[in-house]
Design a protein around this motif. Structure first.
Motif, PDB file in Angstrom:
ATOM      1  N   SER A  88       0.800  -1.227   0.000  1.00 51.50           N
ATOM      2  CA  SER A  88       0.000   0.000   0.000  1.00 51.50           C
ATOM      3  C   SER A  88       0.831   1.274   0.000  1.00 51.50           C
ATOM      4  O   SER A  88       0.327   2.352  -0.326  1.00 51.50           O
ATOM      5  CB  SER A  88      -0.916   0.010   1.226  1.00 51.50           C
ATOM      6  OG  SER A  88      -0.131   0.053   2.425  1.00 51.50           O
ATOM      7  N   GLY A  89       2.078   1.172   0.387  1.00 52.21           N
ATOM      8  CA  GLY A  89       2.936   2.341   0.466  1.00 52.21           C
ATOM      9  C   GLY A  89       2.703   3.180   1.718  1.00 52.21           C
ATOM     10  O   GLY A  89       3.295   4.252   1.864  1.00 52.21           O
ATOM     11  N   ARG A  90       1.888   2.698   2.647  1.00 51.44           N
ATOM     12  CA  ARG A  90       1.636   3.479   3.845  1.00 51.44           C
ATOM     13  C   ARG A  90       2.683   3.183   4.915  1.00 51.44           C
ATOM     14  O   ARG A  90       3.352   2.146   4.894  1.00 51.44           O
ATOM     15  CB  ARG A  90       0.238   3.197   4.390  1.00 51.44           C
ATOM     16  CG  ARG A  90       0.059   1.797   4.961  1.00 51.44           C
ATOM     17  CD  ARG A  90      -1.341   1.599   5.535  1.00 51.44           C
ATOM     18  NE  ARG A  90      -1.480   0.270   6.114  1.00 51.44           N
ATOM     19  CZ  ARG A  90      -1.118  -0.047   7.373  1.00 51.44           C
ATOM     20  NH1 ARG A  90      -0.574   0.886   8.140  1.00 51.44           N
ATOM     21  NH2 ARG A  90      -1.288  -1.277   7.811  1.00 51.44           N
ATOM     22  N   SER A 129       1.759   8.675  -0.245  1.00 52.00           N
ATOM     23  CA  SER A 129       2.388   7.346  -0.262  1.00 52.00           C
ATOM     24  C   SER A 129       3.878   7.495   0.013  1.00 52.00           C
ATOM     25  O   SER A 129       4.545   8.324  -0.612  1.00 52.00           O
ATOM     26  CB  SER A 129       2.169   6.671  -1.613  1.00 52.00           C
ATOM     27  OG  SER A 129       2.959   5.500  -1.709  1.00 52.00           O
ATOM     28  N   TRP A 130       4.364   6.691   0.906  1.00 53.45           N
ATOM     29  CA  TRP A 130       5.801   6.728   1.212  1.00 53.45           C
ATOM     30  C   TRP A 130       6.615   6.174   0.041  1.00 53.45           C
ATOM     31  O   TRP A 130       7.813   6.444  -0.067  1.00 53.45           O
ATOM     32  CB  TRP A 130       6.090   5.952   2.498  1.00 53.45           C
ATOM     33  CG  TRP A 130       5.691   6.719   3.725  1.00 53.45           C
ATOM     34  CD1 TRP A 130       4.449   6.843   4.259  1.00 53.45           C
ATOM     35  CD2 TRP A 130       6.556   7.505   4.541  1.00 53.45           C
ATOM     36  NE1 TRP A 130       4.461   7.651   5.369  1.00 53.45           N
ATOM     37  CE2 TRP A 130       5.761   8.070   5.571  1.00 53.45           C
ATOM     38  CE3 TRP A 130       7.910   7.805   4.524  1.00 53.45           C
ATOM     39  CZ2 TRP A 130       6.276   8.898   6.552  1.00 53.45           C
ATOM     40  CZ3 TRP A 130       8.425   8.624   5.510  1.00 53.45           C
ATOM     41  CH2 TRP A 130       7.624   9.170   6.520  1.00 53.45           C
ATOM     42  N   ASP A 173       5.983   6.889  -3.199  1.00 52.18           N
ATOM     43  CA  ASP A 173       6.183   8.048  -4.065  1.00 52.18           C
ATOM     44  C   ASP A 173       7.146   9.039  -3.438  1.00 52.18           C
ATOM     45  O   ASP A 173       8.060   9.556  -4.089  1.00 52.18           O
ATOM     46  CB  ASP A 173       4.838   8.736  -4.323  1.00 52.18           C
ATOM     47  CG  ASP A 173       3.882   7.839  -5.094  1.00 52.18           C
ATOM     48  OD1 ASP A 173       4.386   6.931  -5.783  1.00 52.18           O
ATOM     49  OD2 ASP A 173       2.663   8.045  -4.981  1.00 52.18           O
TER      50      ASP A 173
END
Length: 636
Positions: free
Chosen positions: A402-404, A625-626, A628
């Protein structure tokens, strides 16, 4: 007893013969005009010659020291045999002079016999049988001589001399009995003293010997090292400290009996391989000491010793294999004092184990700089107030799907007023060698839990615990109390332990970690794959998560590295564990890990460790998003 008698006679018999010569010469002189030359010259000449020969013999024997027991007995027998004939000869000679001369000359003969026999008896006080023979050889003839004069004066002298000799002999026998008891007591005392010396030497030997291996122990090592440095001859010698690798897991797995037999076997190998110039010691546990006087050959000796240590050993039905690390310090290059040499050899050992990964490490001037820096850090650690000097930064842990932001790892930073900024890699290792690590852990937990209260509920907080903390009941109790009073959900808290830390005592580590898990705290195994028995520890420990070591992540660019990392991730999933990859720095690494099924990652691709305030700003945008952000940071 015979030796003591002979020793006393060596001092007294020459005096006896001297007394005979002087007194006899005086009698011969007083009768020189009245008696014939055969009695005043020829007869005493023969007696004097024999006496002088015997006197010289005794004087020479006194210079040769104490005789042996057999020689002493022979001397005593000879004195006893000679005493009566010599006494009778002198008495007969002096009495043969009695018919010549007037009353004064006759009185001189009586005085000569009485005083000489008394003197001789005194000189033979340690040999009463010879003294008695002298008295019996002289006294009857002397009494007959006195009574033959038919004068009251001579009769009184004869009786008086007889009584004096009787009393003197009684005193002599009493004195000899006292002498005998003294000699016996002295002999007993000497025997006890010898036995005490033997026992003391035996106790000293036992005190200086390791009871398990039979090698000299730590006390003997320090004594020998002190002796070598105190001699100060300038000749170089080498001091080595050898530590076994992988011994503790063997000891824990197979028991202390197998561990002891392994140490015995290693001790025998070291002693047989060391060579004549090397003394091997057991310093305690699985640590051995070496002192080698042949510095030129010590490098080859070290290699031979380590080869013997690494060679497999059969203990009963078990075949065991351990390794070894050896630190070496040379006199006088590494120091001229025993304490300095040992400290520097021990530091070289630490360097060999933790930097070289085993083998031999020689203390060098560059290590001297490191030693001084470490000691400065150690001194600063002892004097520091960690509540004020320690700060924390938070390393983001990102969910790859998820990129979180899923969690942060709490990292300590130390700024000392005297030393400035000190990296965690430097001060943590030094703190673990002292009690300072416990204070650091407590300060980090307090600051980390305070930060956790300001972070979103969805973000977990991960703390590192050292091996020293795992064995400290007070530190573990403090951490549990802090978690209980922090006011945050325990499931948001993670405890990270390294595989190397839990290897020291796997059972105690498992028990301590289970207590945290019972509180709802998650447990992660850090630096997975860098230990010796990874699969075994994964199965034995109460784990929820495994952190894949950065060395595996760094090798993802190779086919072999990718295969190994994928296998590790698959293994963890098979046994129900979540994976976190450490040290992710490139987009290719992130993509490979995500494709392999790794759930979480941390590294500079996403973010460097951040102070709390900066992290909170990054967390303010809930939609960001971490992944990105990380790519933008990497490109910038």
């Amino acid at each position: 007893m015979a030796v003591s008698q002979a020793a006393n006679l060596q001092r007294q018999v020459p005096l006896l013969y001297g007394l005979l010569l002087i007194n006899s010469m005086a009698v011969a002189i007083t009768h020189r005009t009245q008696a014939p030359l055969s009695l005043t010259l020829s007869a005493p000449g023969m007696l004097f010659t024999i006496t002088i020969i015997r006197m010289i013999h005794w004087l020479r024997s006194s210079r040769t020291g104490l005789p042996s027991p057999e020689e002493a007995k022979r001397q005593l027998r000879l004195v006893t045999m000679v005493a009566a004939p010599m006494a009778a000869a002198y008495a007969g000679w002096s009495l043969s002079l009695a018919p010549y001369g007037g009353p004064f000359e006759q009185a001189h003969v009586a005085l000569y016999i009485s005083t000489t026999v008394i003197g001789c008896i005194f000189c033979l006080v340690v040999l009463p049988q010879a003294a008695l023979l002298v008295a019996l050889s002289v006294l009857p003839a002397f009494i007959i001589f006195c009574f033959s004069k038919r004068l009251l004066t001579f009769a009184t002298i004869g009786i008086n001399v007889a009584l004096v000799l009787a009393v003197l002999l009684r005193v002599l026998f009493n004195g000899f009995e006292h002498f005998r008891k003294q000699v016996k007591s002295g002999s007993l005392l000497a025997t006890q003293h010898h036995e005490l010396q033997r026992l003391n030497e035996e106790n000293r030997r036992l005190a200086m010997t390791d009871s398990l291996t039979g090698l000299p122990n730590r006390r003997q090592f320090y004594a020998d090292l002190d002796a070598w440095t105190d001699q100060n001859t300038g000749l170089p010698f080498a001091v080595g400290v050898l530590d076994l690798d992988r011994f503790k897991p063997i000891n824990d797995t197979y028991g202390h009996q197998v561990g002891d037999r392994l140490l015995e076997a290693i001790g025998r190998r070291l002693r047989a391989t060391a060579g004549p110039s090397v003394q091997v010691y057991r310093l305690g546990g699985d640590e051995f000491g070496l002192i080698d006087t042949q510095v030129a050959d010590f490098a080859r000796t070290c290699e031979r010793l380590l080869q013997q240590v690494r060679a497999p050993l059969r203990i009963g039905e078990i075949v065991l294999s351990v390794g070894g690390s050896l630190g070496v310090a040379q006199y006088p290059d590494a120091g001229t004092k025993a304490a300095d040499l040992f400290d520097r050899a021990d530091y070289a050992l630490y360097h060999a184990k933790h930097v070289h990964g085993g083998g031999v490490c020689l203390f060098t001037p560059s290590l001297e700089t490191a030693v001084r820096a470490d000691r400065a850090i150690e001194a600063a650690l002892q004097a520091s107030s960690f509540e004020e000097e320690l700060s924390i930064v938070l390393q983001p842990i990102v969910e790859l799907a998820s990129g979180r932001l899923s969690a942060v790892e709490v990292l300590a930073r130390w700024s000392n007023p005297m030393l400035g900024e000190i990296s965690a890699m430097e001060f943590i290792a030094i703190a673990e060698r002292s009690t300072a690590i416990h204070s650091i852990t407590r300060a980090v937990f307090k600051k980390g839990l305070k930060a956790a209260r300001q972070l979103p509920e969805s973000v977990a907080v991960s703390f590192n615990i050292s091996a020293c903390d795992l064995t400290s009941a007070s530190t573990l109790a403090f951490i549990r109390d802090e978690i209980a009073s922090a006011g945050i959900t325990p499931r948001r808290i993670w405890i990270e332990v390294t595989e190397t830390a839990v290897m020291r005592n796997a059972d105690a580590a498992a028990q301590a970690l289970q207590a945290f898990r019972d509180l709802g705290v998650g447990i992660a195994l850090d630096d997975f794959g860098t230990g010796y028995s990874s699969l075994g520890y994964v199965q034995r420990l109460p784990l929820d998560k495994v952190k894949i070591d950065r060395s595996f992540v760094g090798a993802l660019g190779t086919q072999e590295g990718g295969t190994i990392t994928s296998a590790v991730i698959t293994l963890c999933h098979t046994i129900g564990l979540t994976c976190v990859a450490e040290g992710v720095e490139t987009e290719a690494q992130r993509r490979t890990l995500a494709e392999a099924g790794c759930e979480h990652a941390q590294g500079y691709l996403f973010s460097k460790p951040l102070p709390l305030a900066e992290l909170l700003l990054r967390c303010a945008d809930a939609q960001a998003s971490w992944l990105d952000s990380g790519r933008r940071t990497a490109v910038a």
